[in-house]
Enzyme design. Structure first.
Site, PDB file in Angstrom:
ATOM      1  N   THR A 473       0.800  -1.221   0.000  1.00 32.50           N
ATOM      2  CA  THR A 473       0.000   0.000   0.000  1.00 32.50           C
ATOM      3  C   THR A 473       0.832   1.270   0.000  1.00 32.50           C
ATOM      4  O   THR A 473       0.296   2.347  -0.204  1.00 32.50           O
ATOM      5  CB  THR A 473      -0.918   0.010   1.227  1.00 32.50           C
ATOM      6  OG1 THR A 473      -0.142  -0.339   2.383  1.00 32.50           O
ATOM      7  CG2 THR A 473      -2.042  -0.992   1.076  1.00 32.50           C
ATOM      8  N   ARG A 618      -6.315  14.481   3.896  1.00 35.28           N
ATOM      9  CA  ARG A 618      -5.009  14.838   3.342  1.00 35.28           C
ATOM     10  C   ARG A 618      -4.482  13.695   2.483  1.00 35.28           C
ATOM     11  O   ARG A 618      -4.476  12.534   2.906  1.00 35.28           O
ATOM     12  CB  ARG A 618      -4.008  15.134   4.467  1.00 35.28           C
ATOM     13  CG  ARG A 618      -2.682  15.700   3.945  1.00 35.28           C
ATOM     14  CD  ARG A 618      -1.603  15.694   5.017  1.00 35.28           C
ATOM     15  NE  ARG A 618      -1.877  16.577   6.120  1.00 35.28           N
ATOM     16  CZ  ARG A 618      -1.512  17.865   6.190  1.00 35.28           C
ATOM     17  NH1 ARG A 618      -0.869  18.416   5.177  1.00 35.28           N
ATOM     18  NH2 ARG A 618      -1.787  18.582   7.261  1.00 35.28           N
ATOM     19  N   ASN A 621       0.412  10.605  -0.355  1.00 33.03           N
ATOM     20  CA  ASN A 621       1.219  10.376  -1.548  1.00 33.03           C
ATOM     21  C   ASN A 621       0.247  10.156  -2.699  1.00 33.03           C
ATOM     22  O   ASN A 621      -0.512   9.180  -2.700  1.00 33.03           O
ATOM     23  CB  ASN A 621       2.132   9.160  -1.374  1.00 33.03           C
ATOM     24  CG  ASN A 621       3.012   8.900  -2.581  1.00 33.03           C
ATOM     25  OD1 ASN A 621       2.553   8.830  -3.718  1.00 33.03           O
ATOM     26  ND2 ASN A 621       4.307   8.732  -2.350  1.00 33.03           N
ATOM     27  N   LYS A 691      -7.558  10.338   5.882  1.00 32.50           N
ATOM     28  CA  LYS A 691      -8.595   9.331   6.092  1.00 32.50           C
ATOM     29  C   LYS A 691      -8.300   8.102   5.234  1.00 32.50           C
ATOM     30  O   LYS A 691      -7.387   8.092   4.415  1.00 32.50           O
ATOM     31  CB  LYS A 691      -9.973   9.903   5.761  1.00 32.50           C
ATOM     32  CG  LYS A 691     -10.377  11.063   6.656  1.00 32.50           C
ATOM     33  CD  LYS A 691     -11.836  11.460   6.495  1.00 32.50           C
ATOM     34  CE  LYS A 691     -12.119  12.141   5.188  1.00 32.50           C
ATOM     35  NZ  LYS A 691     -13.486  12.734   5.144  1.00 32.50           N
ATOM     36  N   GLU A 695      -9.683   0.763   0.791  1.00 32.10           N
ATOM     37  CA  GLU A 695     -10.969   0.077   0.705  1.00 32.10           C
ATOM     38  C   GLU A 695     -12.065   0.961   0.118  1.00 32.10           C
ATOM     39  O   GLU A 695     -13.071   0.461  -0.393  1.00 32.10           O
ATOM     40  CB  GLU A 695     -11.367  -0.437   2.083  1.00 32.10           C
ATOM     41  CG  GLU A 695     -10.457  -1.556   2.548  1.00 32.10           C
ATOM     42  CD  GLU A 695     -10.619  -1.869   4.025  1.00 32.10           C
ATOM     43  OE1 GLU A 695     -11.022  -3.000   4.345  1.00 32.10           O
ATOM     44  OE2 GLU A 695     -10.336  -0.998   4.866  1.00 32.10           O
TER      45      GLU A 695
END
Length: 734
Positions: A473, A618, A621, A691, A695
């Site tokens: 991830t 926010r 990346n 956040k 998923e």
């Protein structure tokens, strides 16, 4: 330690003043070179000397007892070290909660349950010997047919209690329009690329486990409990994990098997489950039946909504698929009813798989909203706009941030939604029927506890440590970006050490809460380091400017390494939920759009385009965040069109327990996918304002495709996945 509970919105002044310009940028993966060069070692690839290989013998019946095991032929095979069975610590399944007396017993609770272990000098020998073991059974009737089991309404499973408020039955009776439809979803496998594998060895009284696991802090305690030892005697290593998708959040039985075998033979032991074994020894997503009822007036203003479901679990596990979780805050309506009933079945455990709740719950609610919009003569986006709540309609809590309307607007603009044909089946290209569909996406955001340690070294480099995992991830990368942003260092000056349970405890990778929590802990540790640097610069912390390894304040500049003065500065950060977490309704949001072509002759569905616009707080990346949501959208495509684990109701066997027959989406199935972000820092979520990401991409993606299929053909399917046999009988003539 800089310990911050989210008791109020956290406005991270230090992070907002940072000048390095790393956060949010599409920086390449920190661990990318190690992965492409083969230097990144996974659970099965690196082991101590004299490591032996283990194979698991699995049950060939769905319910009953083992009456005898003949291991003579296996034990006589050259290279076999030991055959193990009957150990009372041997688990019967993942996360089992049975009394210790039943563990390692002769009782069979589901097909594919581990009944014996073979340890040998080579993997080939171990597997060959396993096939020589003869197991005799006394078979018993089992509950294998999901359509023929008793449904329990009064149960204690799951974290979502039943909700019934606002006089639902009365609102339904008084409504001008009542929508009532039932949908079904099948079993889904986690389907990670890296096998479920473990290497285990004992160093004196301490067990070392190198495992493919998403949450190693929790794994440490689970392993200790299963083996009956203190958790301080267990160390779990998982520096690289090749995907998990929920299937590696728990401790699989292969972990305990390897630990027991290593103890018995006095050597390190490693095991990798075969694909077919993975289907039985790793939890899967429960099949569901979902009834959606919506009451509204002729203008589409919703007065009542119900999402009532049935999910399945065996007698051994405490998880229950939280089917309506995403529906709870999604649309207005004073009267509300949400519940998930339980059906017991004799299959392996069901568990968290790729966005539990929202991934499949959105099929029901978003397809229902699409059908209701058509019934009302409204555009599907307009119906959603009219029912956008100002506060959480179930709890009454204020939203922390919610940019869902902006996601609709931006997504519709980018996708060209105005070109959608309002009349289903009216757009053709030869024998292809063309349609567009959309759906809302929502994934609940969790504030969780996490810790990290950051050390500013004498040479001006920084090292951060936490037991967080990277399951593909981008954890390594965003942690390095956070530390570099805070300390004014390039990513090349940051060393990231993760995946070791001896490090400060994090939340792990699961529930889409790992990034925000782990990065928040790193940022808080860096704040303490900045405070110390300010003292050494004889300046206020807010006056510091850090860039490229230089610290400036009051017209003076110093190399950050010089301020360390030969003695490393170490700080620890900790974040945890608090009053603000409880006072707000938190979620990531999005809008999904899809265009499909359906062949009117064959029923073949081709997804031509997918586009999503997402609100994730926010963006840490841009590249790794986009990678995650695009991956989620691909899963949604597969849920809509192909993924379906089939159980033989006669014996509890999976008919398709491998990638040859369980059809995940492959490159040929996937179109070009666009993903865009609307950024608003959520200072109620955690100290970095991020956040959940990964998923979220699954939620609504499949429903958008199903809605597009209806728009193309006029055919609605209520049973997922939508395969051609479900379309062919009702397709319009060519």
């Amino acid at each position: 330690m800089n310990d911050v509970a989210m008791d109020a919105p956290y406005r991270p002044a230090a992070l907002d003043r940072a000048q390095q310009g790393l956060l949010g940028k599409p920086i390449d993966r920190y661990e990318g070179p190690a992965k492409v060069s083969g230097a990144a070692h996974y659970a099965y690839e690196q082991a101590p000397e004299r490591t032996a290989y283990m194979a698991v013998v699995t049950a060939a019946i769905g319910r009953g007892r083992v009456t005898g095991i003949d291991a003579a032929a296996a034990e006589a095979l050259p290279g076999v070290i030991a055959v193990i069975h009957g150990d009372p610590r041997m688990p019967t399944g993942e996360g089992n909660s049975r009394a210790p007396a039943t563990l390692g017993s002769d009782e069979i609770f589901h097909y594919g349950q581990g009944v014996a272990l073979v340890v040998a000098e080579t993997q080939e020998t171990a597997r060959a010997a396993a096939r020589l073991i003869e197991v005799n059974y006394a078979e018993q009737p089992g509950r294998f047919d999901a359509g023929d089991v008793t449904v329990e309404r009064d149960h204690k499973l799951g974290f979502l209690p039943a909700i019934d408020k606002g006089g639902f039955d009365e609102a339904l009776a008084a409504a001008e329009i009542v929508f009532d439809r039932t949908y079904s979803t099948p079993i889904h496998f986690p389907a990670a690329l890296e096998p479920h594998a473990t290497t285990a060895w004992w160093e004196g009284e301490r067990l070392i486990v190198r495992s493919s696991n998403q949450v190693i802090g929790g794994a440490k305690g689970t392993i200790a409990t299963a083996l009956g030892i203190d958790k301080d005697r267990v160390r779990v290593l998982a520096p690289y994990v090749g995907g998990g998708f929920g299937g590696k959040t728990g401790v699989g039985p292969e972990v305990i098997f390897a630990a027991i075998a290593a103890e018995k033979v006095g050597r390190p032991v490693k095991v990798a489950l075969t694909r077919r074994q993975t289907a039985y020894m790793v939890h899967h997503r429960s099949p569901t039946q979902q009834r959606m009822r919506i009451a509204c007036d002729a203008d589409g203003n919703i007065s009542a909504m119900a999402h009532e479901s049935v999910a399945y679990q065996n007698d051994d596990s405490g998880f229950l698929e939280p089917v309506p979780f995403g529906t709870l805050p999604l649309y207005a309506g004073k009267a509300r009813r949400f519940r998930t009933d339980l059906a017991r079945i004799d299959l392996p455990a069901t568990g968290a798989v790729r966005a539990p709740g929202e991934a499949i719950g959105t099929f029901a609610v978003e397809c229902a909203m699409d059908e209701l919009a058509e019934q009302l003569g409204l555009d599907p986006i307009e119906l959603r706009r009219r029912n956008e709540p100002s506060v959480d309609p179930t709890t009454g809590k204020r939203f922390s941030t919610r940019r869902l309307l902006d996601c609709y607007e931006e997504g519709a603009r980018r996708f060209g939604w105005e070109r959608r044909a309002a009349t289903p089946g009216s757009r053709r290209e030869g024998e292809w029927l063309i349609g567009m569909g959309m759906a809302a996406a929502l994934r609940g955001n969790f504030t969780v506890q996490a810790e990290a340690e950051v050390t500013l070294e004498a040479d001006g480099r920084a090292t951060l440590r936490t037991d967080m995992t990277d399951i593909g991830t981008g954890t390594y990368t965003i942690l390095a970006q956070t530390a570099g942003e805070m300390l004014g260092l390039p990513v090349s000056a940051i060393d990231v050490v993760i995946g070791d349970s001896d490090l400060p405890p994090s939340a792990g990778s699961g529930g889409s809460f790992g990034a925000g929590s782990a990065c928040a802990a790193v940022a808080l540790a860096c704040e303490d380091i900045l405070a110390e640097l300010a003292l050494r610069m004889n300046a206020a912390q807010e006056d510091l400017a850090l860039l490229d390894g230089q610290v400036t304040a009051g017209g003076r500049t110093s190399a950050i390494g010089d301020l360390v003065r030969g003695a490393p500065i170490t700080a620890r950060g900790k974040t945890s939920p608090g009053k603000e977490s409880q006072a707000t309704s938190q979620a990531s949001h999005g809008a999904q759009f899809a265009e499909v072509a359906v062949n009117a002759v064959t029923g073949e569905v081709r997804v031509r385009r997918m586009l999503g616009v997402f609100d994730i707080g926010r963006v840490l990346n841009e590249k790794t965040a986009r990678n995650q949501v695009v991956g989620g959208m691909v899963w949604g495509l597969a849920y809509a069109l192909s993924e379906d684990a089939v159980v033989d109701p006669r014996n509890g066997r999976f008919v398709n327990p491998d990638f040859g027959e369980y059809h995940v989406a492959v490159n040929a199935d996937v179109p070009q996918i666009e993903a865009h972000f609307i950024e608003e820092i959520d200072d109620s979520a955690n100290p970095v304002g991020a956040k959940g990401v990964g998923e979220l991409g699954i939620a609504g993606a499949g429903a958008a495709i199903v809605n597009a299929i209806h728009n193309a053909t006029g055919v609605r399917s209520y049973n997922m996945p939508v395969t051609l046999d479900k379309l062919l009988p009702s397709l319009p003539p060519v």
